[in-house]
Write a protein that holds these residues in place. Structure first.
Motif, PDB file in Angstrom:
ATOM      1  N   VAL A  42      10.016  56.824 -30.903  1.00 13.64           N
ATOM      2  CA  VAL A  42      10.936  57.913 -31.259  1.00 13.64           C
ATOM      3  C   VAL A  42      12.301  57.856 -30.560  1.00 13.64           C
ATOM      4  N   GLU A  43      12.332  57.752 -29.230  1.00 12.00           N
ATOM      5  CA  GLU A  43      13.633  57.842 -28.554  1.00 12.00           C
ATOM      6  C   GLU A  43      14.312  56.476 -28.433  1.00 12.00           C
ATOM      7  N   HIS A  44      15.646  56.495 -28.525  1.00  9.79           N
ATOM      8  CA  HIS A  44      16.405  55.242 -28.517  1.00  9.79           C
ATOM      9  C   HIS A  44      16.227  54.453 -27.217  1.00  9.79           C
ATOM     10  N   ASP A  45      16.318  55.133 -26.071  1.00 14.55           N
ATOM     11  CA  ASP A  45      16.211  54.420 -24.788  1.00 14.55           C
ATOM     12  C   ASP A  45      14.867  53.697 -24.658  1.00 14.55           C
ATOM     13  N   ASP A  46      13.819  54.379 -25.094  1.00 19.49           N
ATOM     14  CA  ASP A  46      12.491  53.760 -25.052  1.00 19.49           C
ATOM     15  C   ASP A  46      12.429  52.567 -26.008  1.00 19.49           C
ATOM     16  N   ARG A  93       1.099  57.436 -17.134  1.00 21.44           N
ATOM     17  CA  ARG A  93       2.057  58.045 -16.193  1.00 21.44           C
ATOM     18  C   ARG A  93       2.073  59.567 -16.325  1.00 21.44           C
ATOM     19  N   GLY A  94       1.501  60.056 -17.423  1.00 12.56           N
ATOM     20  CA  GLY A  94       1.476  61.503 -17.625  1.00 12.56           C
ATOM     21  C   GLY A  94       2.740  62.021 -18.277  1.00 12.56           C
ATOM     22  N   THR A  95       3.606  61.086 -18.738  1.00 14.37           N
ATOM     23  CA  THR A  95       4.822  61.515 -19.426  1.00 14.37           C
ATOM     24  C   THR A  95       4.446  62.238 -20.714  1.00 14.37           C
ATOM     25  N   VAL A  96       3.403  61.697 -21.368  1.00 14.71           N
ATOM     26  CA  VAL A  96       2.892  62.335 -22.570  1.00 14.71           C
ATOM     27  C   VAL A  96       1.436  62.676 -22.300  1.00 14.71           C
ATOM     28  N   GLY A 104       3.284  65.524 -28.624  1.00 12.77           N
ATOM     29  CA  GLY A 104       4.437  65.183 -27.789  1.00 12.77           C
ATOM     30  C   GLY A 104       5.476  64.404 -28.563  1.00 12.77           C
ATOM     31  N   LEU A 105       5.019  63.456 -29.386  1.00 12.75           N
ATOM     32  CA  LEU A 105       5.949  62.635 -30.168  1.00 12.75           C
ATOM     33  C   LEU A 105       6.623  63.468 -31.264  1.00 12.75           C
ATOM     34  N   ARG A 110      11.504  66.651 -33.118  1.00 14.70           N
ATOM     35  CA  ARG A 110      12.167  67.952 -33.292  1.00 14.70           C
ATOM     36  C   ARG A 110      13.363  68.116 -32.350  1.00 14.70           C
ATOM     37  N   SER A 111      13.259  67.439 -31.179  1.00 17.72           N
ATOM     38  CA  SER A 111      14.359  67.607 -30.214  1.00 17.72           C
ATOM     39  C   SER A 111      15.537  66.672 -30.490  1.00 17.72           C
TER      40      SER A 111
END
Lengths: 181, 247
Positions: A42-46, A93-96, A104-105, A110-111
């Motif tokens: 989903v996110e560009h940096d990832d 890592r618990g990020t998600v 979460g994704l 949505r964000s």
């Protein structure tokens, strides 16, 4: 116009043209692989991190690449594995959250600054992220990358029948979700 | 790979709404991202290669250094002996002079220094800790022992209390005079009951002891030779019994 894969591989195996051929391979496949990864994480940096790792692995593994399989199938395979590994690491890592990875994704979707809940395209993205990761990969490869089941079978190491069933099931569920959104 | 029509056709019966959405990239990518991506990857590969080269040790060791090291150390140890021998040769007088220190130091200098060092160490470590765990445990054992003793004594006194026997109820009985009062017919009736007879082993025991006394008297008149002969003659009779028991 991109050069033929066989020609690129031939140049890669020549010391004088190795780096030039590798740059050409990146340029040829970067966008396809980027979107494949981006739809997963989903996110560009990832997506950027994952894609860089993909091509570094390609650099290391291309020497031993068996030319009996197609280059793009092999690249998709690496990109899919890297994307799924990244998601797995995020879980650890618990990020998600382990239980709500899909939630979460879809929240990440949505964000997005351009997110518009009234647009069907965005609803489709939210619906896709609600699916389990393997179903998500199958749906994306078929729906967006228009990949034949035969090729997908090589990428995901799964039978064509299982992939068809998975795609149909995912499509129905996604449709249902969009209708009830 | 341009088979969008085929994908839409396949999707229409199972998810018509999704089939009609159309493929369109919603996510955005930073400007110029794809143009510079190949260079970014190439740079990372170059850095990786440099780092892997950097992990190779840059220092060199002379050839055969480690093979010669034990010998070098040993020769260093032996060199003190060499110095002494050398001095004896070149300055025999010097070699006879002791190496005692001629300089003076303030009295108790090292004691003071040692005390100061000790104090610093104590301060750093903190006061010596004495564990109360062992003492506490012994106290617990002692308390448990006292409690158990009180319990056992109390139980003994409660159960073995002679005061519980109401002696007034049982005045001393004269059995023989009481038995005299019982009629012979009653006694015979009592003895005829097999339960009463079975409950009188003491009588049997007494009879056996009387018999034994009689046998003893009888044997007093038998000589040792006769007894030995009896044992020898009857040994075979007992052996099988013994062997059976052993089996």
């Amino acid at each position: 116009m991109h050069a033929d894969d066989k020609e690129l591989l031939f140049q890669f195996h020549q010391t004088a043209t190795k780096e030039k051929a590798f740059t050409a391979i990146i340029k040829k496949y970067q966008e396809k692989l980027y979107w494949h990864v981006r739809r997963l994480v989903v996110e560009h940096d990832d997506a950027n991190d994952v894609l860089q790792n993909v091509f570094i692995k390609v650099w290391k593994g291309l020497e031993n690449f068996r030319e009996d399989s197609q280059l793009y199938t092999w690249l998709y395979r690496i990109a899919t594995n890297e994307g799924l590994t990244f998601l797995e690491q995020q879980k650890k890592r618990g990020t998600v959250s382990l239980d709500t990875e899909e939630a979460g994704l879809s929240n990440k979707v949505r964000s997005d600054s351009n997110f518009d809940a009234n647009k069907l395209e965005w609803r489709l993205q939210v619906a896709i992220q609600k699916k389990k990761e393997k179903q998500r990969v199958v749906f994306n490869l078929r729906y967006y990358d228009e990949m034949p089941y035969q090729e997908m079978s090589r990428v995901l190491d799964t039978s064509e029948g299982a992939l068809k069933a998975s795609y149909h099931h995912a499509a129905r569920k996604i449709e249902e979700f969009i209708r009830n959104y | 790979m341009n088979n969008r029509a085929h994908i839409t056709e396949e999707l229409s019966p199972i998810a018509p709404l999704v089939a009609g959405i159309g493929v369109m990239e919603l996510y955005t990518v930073p400007k110029g991202y794809f143009a510079s991506f190949a260079d970014v990857v190439a740079e990372r590969i170059r850095i990786g290669a440099l780092l892997s080269e950097a992990s190779v040790p840059v220092y060199e060791v002379p050839d055969g250094y480690f093979e010669q090291l034990p010998g070098t150390i040993l020769s260093t140890i032996q060199s003190s002996t060499v110095i002494k021998t050398e001095l004896e040769e070149i300055a025999p007088l010097l070699s006879t002079i002791g190496k005692e220190n001629v300089y003076e130091i303030p009295a108790d200098y090292f004691v003071q220094a040692d005390l100061a060092r000790h104090a610093r160490r104590e301060q750093a470590v903190g006061a010596k800790r004495v564990s109360l765990r062992i003492a506490r445990r012994w106290m617990q054992y002692a308390a448990a022992a006292v409690f158990a003793g009180v319990l056992i004594t109390g139980a003994f006194l409660f159960t073995d209390n002679p005061a519980n026997i109401e002696e007034g109820k049982y005045p001393s009985l004269d059995l023989s005079s009481q038995l005299d009062k019982v009629s012979e017919a009653d006694l015979l009736k009592y003895l005829d009951n097999p339960e009463h007879v079975a409950a009188a082993p003491a009588t049997v025991q007494l009879a056996t002891e009387a018999d034994m006394a009689e046998v003893k008297n009888h044997l007093q008149n038998v000589s040792d030779e006769e007894l030995k002969q009896y044992v020898t003659e009857n040994a075979e009779v007992y052996e099988p019994v013994i062997s059976e028991k052993e089996e």
